[in-house]
Design a protein around this motif. Structure first.
Motif, PDB file in Angstrom:
ATOM      1  N   VAL A  20       0.839  -1.206   0.000  1.00 37.38           N
ATOM      2  CA  VAL A  20       0.000   0.000   0.000  1.00 37.38           C
ATOM      3  C   VAL A  20       0.872   1.253   0.000  1.00 37.38           C
ATOM      4  CG1 VAL A  20      -1.640   1.361   1.350  1.00 37.38           C
ATOM      5  CG2 VAL A  20      -1.982  -1.103   1.080  1.00 37.38           C
ATOM      6  N   GLU A  21       1.939   1.248   0.782  1.00 38.18           N
ATOM      7  CA  GLU A  21       2.839   2.394   0.825  1.00 38.18           C
ATOM      8  C   GLU A  21       3.411   2.693  -0.562  1.00 38.18           C
ATOM      9  OE1 GLU A  21       7.108   3.785   2.822  1.00 38.18           O
ATOM     10  OE2 GLU A  21       6.299   1.800   3.256  1.00 38.18           O
ATOM     11  N   ARG A  22       3.890   1.662  -1.222  1.00 38.15           N
ATOM     12  CA  ARG A  22       4.508   1.845  -2.534  1.00 38.15           C
ATOM     13  C   ARG A  22       3.487   2.277  -3.582  1.00 38.15           C
ATOM     14  NH1 ARG A  22       4.872  -2.215  -5.979  1.00 38.15           N
ATOM     15  NH2 ARG A  22       4.786  -3.751  -4.284  1.00 38.15           N
ATOM     16  N   LEU A  23       2.336   1.640  -3.613  1.00 38.57           N
ATOM     17  CA  LEU A  23       1.319   1.943  -4.618  1.00 38.57           C
ATOM     18  C   LEU A  23       0.646   3.286  -4.352  1.00 38.57           C
ATOM     19  CD1 LEU A  23      -0.310  -1.597  -4.941  1.00 38.57           C
ATOM     20  CD2 LEU A  23       1.290  -0.515  -6.525  1.00 38.57           C
ATOM     21  N   ALA A  24       0.473   3.630  -3.068  1.00 37.74           N
ATOM     22  CA  ALA A  24      -0.188   4.891  -2.731  1.00 37.74           C
ATOM     23  C   ALA A  24       0.619   6.081  -3.222  1.00 37.74           C
ATOM     24  CB  ALA A  24      -0.415   4.975  -1.222  1.00 37.74           C
ATOM     25  N   LYS A  25       1.938   5.996  -3.141  1.00 37.50           N
ATOM     26  CA  LYS A  25       2.776   7.090  -3.637  1.00 37.50           C
ATOM     27  C   LYS A  25       2.464   7.368  -5.105  1.00 37.50           C
ATOM     28  CE  LYS A  25       6.741   6.032  -0.619  1.00 37.50           C
ATOM     29  NZ  LYS A  25       8.159   5.593  -0.592  1.00 37.50           N
TER      30      LYS A  25
END
Length: 459
Positions: free
Chosen positions: A372-377
């Motif tokens: 989620v952290e990677r995709l949210a960016k």
């Protein structure tokens, strides 16, 4: 209950009058938003580029989120310094030692890390100050229990004023004594208030366990909170690091600026601390980690395959489009006012979250957070057509860490206060030592001067 439910529910006439006053109020205080630009108002004390307005000087900590080259802000890896020491070096230098938070308190208050003998003496003082009398617990903590522990903490801290023989003295010597007492007692006030809430509001068994001398503040938190008082070495270490990372974050954050503003008026330590807690309680400040945790609860329930990045990405788009979760369009725990490429606190806490997830057998959940952290960016930058990079902030993983530690949601923000009072105290002492003026910014009047009319002439 709300005011109308408690005072007006059985009085329809009064209810109608309150509705009328509400409409009057809604037609008042509406300021044309264009006027803020016309008068160059720094809303939120930030300029048009998002940079904070310079309102003071500090040596307590430095928050660095970008480089300035030829007058231009260039995104950079974030760094945070406590009294000139990089937090990365501080955390890694602590290694497996306990009392990391206690060393950090000493550093923030006195400007350097303690020597071995100094730490022993400092710990001795803190052990003596942490106790709460049975009378105070019975007459204050246990009375009028509150579902919001932050409010309960404010009440308890303000009441400590009446237990102080010299509460109004704002000499540095006395304020230091008061600050150390509050730092030492804050964990007990928070945990006991939570137990009182569980007992009186949830009809659960009342548990009050005293802290034990020789244990770190993090260890005593887990000891007092858990029914069996047991915890692993890693659990205590992770909580200790979380406290270190939340202890301070510059003079410009809302609650610390509140400390400076209130302190500049010459008020007492208890009033200053209660004001800062009131600021930290807000969901835009200390309550953000709880919002992030609730968002992840929603993601876990809505995304069937946590390994499927396309499904995760689609749901994040729904959140950004205000079609999912709380319909705010926000992915909580993402973005920061200062940091650009990374938040150093988030990176450190993430590494400890991964270790704790392995101990708890929750590697799948950690992997979901990482995705989620990677995709949210990517999704935030695309959705908002941004060129400035977006990074996760410390709130992204803190709720996950607290949940793995068995800390209830009611204590998420109080735990932040338990850590941040170290920074507040350092800033209060700095404000007093430098004898600054009362902080009094200007507001531009944009209303209209009108005539006074006698009551029978008013339309």
């Amino acid at each position: 209950m709300a005011l109308e439910e408690t005072l007006i529910a059985n009085n329809s006439s009064l209810k109608n009058e309150m509705d009328y006053l509400e409409q009057v109020l809604l037609n008042t205080h509406r300021i044309d938003p264009n006027l803020y630009e016309e008068y160059d108002v720094k809303r939120g004390l930030r300029d048009s580029n998002g940079k904070g307005v310079l309102t003071g000087l500090t040596e307590v900590s430095d928050v660095c989120g970008f480089d300035v080259i030829n007058g231009r802000k260039i995104p950079a890896e974030g760094s945070l310094y406590y009294q000139g020491i990089n937090v990365n070096d501080l955390v890694h230098g602590l290694g497996s030692k306990k009392f990391g938070f206690e060393e950090t308190i000493f550093l923030l208050l006195f400007g350097r890390l303690p020597k071995e003998e100094e730490l022993k003496r400092f710990l001795g003082i803190m052990f003596e100050l942490e106790a709460l009398s049975g009378r105070f617990v019975r007459d204050v903590v246990m009375k009028a229990s509150n579902s919001n522990i932050m409010n309960a903490m404010q009440r308890c801290i303000l009441t400590l004023y009446t237990y102080d023989d010299n509460p109004e003295d704002i000499s540095v010597e006395n304020v230091l004594r008061q600050s150390l007492e509050l730092i030492a007692k804050m964990p007990l006030i928070a945990v006991y208030s939570y137990h009182a809430y569980r007992h009186f509001r949830k009809d659960e068994t009342l548990l009050i366990r005293n802290p034990e001398k020789g244990r770190s503040l993090a260890e005593n938190l887990l000891l007092m909170l858990r029914p069996n008082g047991q915890y692993t070495e890693l659990e205590a270490k992770v909580l200790d690091i979380a406290l270190v990372l939340h202890a301070e974050h510059g003079g410009g954050n809302n609650s610390t600026f509140t400390t400076h503003v209130v302190t500049s008026s010459g008020t007492d330590t208890y009033s200053s601390t209660a004001a800062s807690i009131g600021s930290l309680k807000g969901p835009r400040h200390g309550g953000a980690n709880l919002k992030a945790q609730k968002m992840f609860d929603d993601i876990k329930a809505s995304v069937k395959d946590w390994d499927n990045e396309d499904e995760i990405r689609l749901y994040l788009r729904k959140i950004l489009n205000k079609e999912a979760f709380d319909h705010s369009g926000l992915i909580y725990g993402m973005g920061h006012a200062v940091y650009t490429l990374s938040d150093p606190r988030e990176k450190l806490l993430k590494s400890f979250a991964e270790k704790l997830a392995k101990e708890k057998g929750l590697e799948n959940e950690f992997a979901l957070y990482d995705r989620v952290e990677r995709l949210a960016k990517e999704e935030i930058m695309t959705h908002r057509k941004m060129f400035k990079p977006v990074c996760a902030n410390v709130d992204f993983y803190s709720g996950f860490v607290y949940t793995m530690l068995g800390i209830p949601e009611e204590l998420f923000t109080p735990l932040f206060a338990i850590a941040r009072i170290a920074g507040w105290s350092a800033h209060r002492l700095e404000e007093l030592l430098n004898a600054g003026k009362i902080i009094r910014p200007a507001y531009k009047y944009v209303g209209h001067h009108t005539e006074f009319y006698a009551r029978d002439e008013r339309e």
